[in-house]
Design an enzyme around this catalytic site. Sequence first.
Site, PDB file in Angstrom:
ATOM      1  N   ASP A   1     104.795  -4.889 -27.559  1.00 43.78           N
ATOM      2  CA  ASP A   1     105.565  -5.935 -26.887  1.00 43.78           C
ATOM      3  C   ASP A   1     106.283  -6.837 -27.900  1.00 43.78           C
ATOM      4  O   ASP A   1     106.196  -6.636 -29.118  1.00 43.78           O
ATOM      5  CB  ASP A   1     104.629  -6.746 -25.989  1.00 43.78           C
ATOM      6  CG  ASP A   1     105.248  -7.082 -24.640  1.00 43.78           C
ATOM      7  OD1 ASP A   1     106.487  -7.178 -24.566  1.00 43.78           O
ATOM      8  OD2 ASP A   1     104.495  -7.261 -23.661  1.00 43.78           O
TER       9      ASP A   1
ATOM     10  N   ASP B   1     110.111  -7.219 -17.276  1.00 42.61           N
ATOM     11  CA  ASP B   1     109.131  -6.605 -16.387  1.00 42.61           C
ATOM     12  C   ASP B   1     109.732  -6.316 -15.013  1.00 42.61           C
ATOM     13  O   ASP B   1     110.537  -7.101 -14.495  1.00 42.61           O
ATOM     14  CB  ASP B   1     107.931  -7.532 -16.186  1.00 42.61           C
ATOM     15  CG  ASP B   1     107.010  -7.561 -17.389  1.00 42.61           C
ATOM     16  OD1 ASP B   1     107.300  -6.860 -18.377  1.00 42.61           O
ATOM     17  OD2 ASP B   1     106.006  -8.292 -17.332  1.00 42.61           O
TER      18      ASP B   1
END
Length: 249
Positions: free
Chosen positions: A187, A242
């Site tokens: 990430d 997301d």
Amino acid sequence: MSYLSLPGGSWSALAAVRLALCIFVLLNAGGGAARHTGHLQASSKGSNSKEIIRRYLLSNGLGKTPPMGWNSWNHFNCKIEEKLIRETADAIVSTGLAARGYEYINLDDCWAELNRDSQGNLVPKASTFGSGMKALADYVHSKGLKLGIYSDAGNQTCSKTMPGSLGYEEQDAKTFASWGIDYLKYDNCNNDGTSPKERYPKMSKALLNSGRPIFFSLCEWGREDPATWAASIGNSWRTTDDIGDNWNR
């Protein structure tokens, strides 16, 4: 409680729904080595075509087709523990999904303690992964599946509940390999402000030097158009923030 009849036995409706929510194809939109492979196969002729294709694939031999499996974040967020992961691995097999190519069982954020140990190693959270990651990987592998894990190219992960791997790339890659990890989602939270083009290659190199083939999934949210540069660094790359089951986004 009502039950649904599924291949391999009966599951509670709630469990079945949770499984359905979390199952997805792990190929990120716009990314993945398979996309480049297909293009090159279509445009390359002659005996050197396979060699040309190899130049465009990360040299770990993975990602030639879209990876498929399960990731914990979309439904469970930080509420994960080893019993859930083992039961999910069991379900992937008993429902017949493994036989259809779903092979990755991937942990997302929140699996580690807030601080590293005295040697600088990541430490699985004792309250939720008390048996350790090696034991969990062994269990998942015993089912014929692969175990994925999560880290971040920053000082902390997005949840701020565990360390990131910035500055610890070599050490963490070797740790993941020693546990038997097969996949890394990497990430982009809490970073130092430098370009992902500088930070992500370090983990790519570390994984290649870890002694174990580990699928490298870049998750820099498409900030610097990874489709133009990530093919030589990772096996797949994400191009958006997301996703969620919300039509207003």
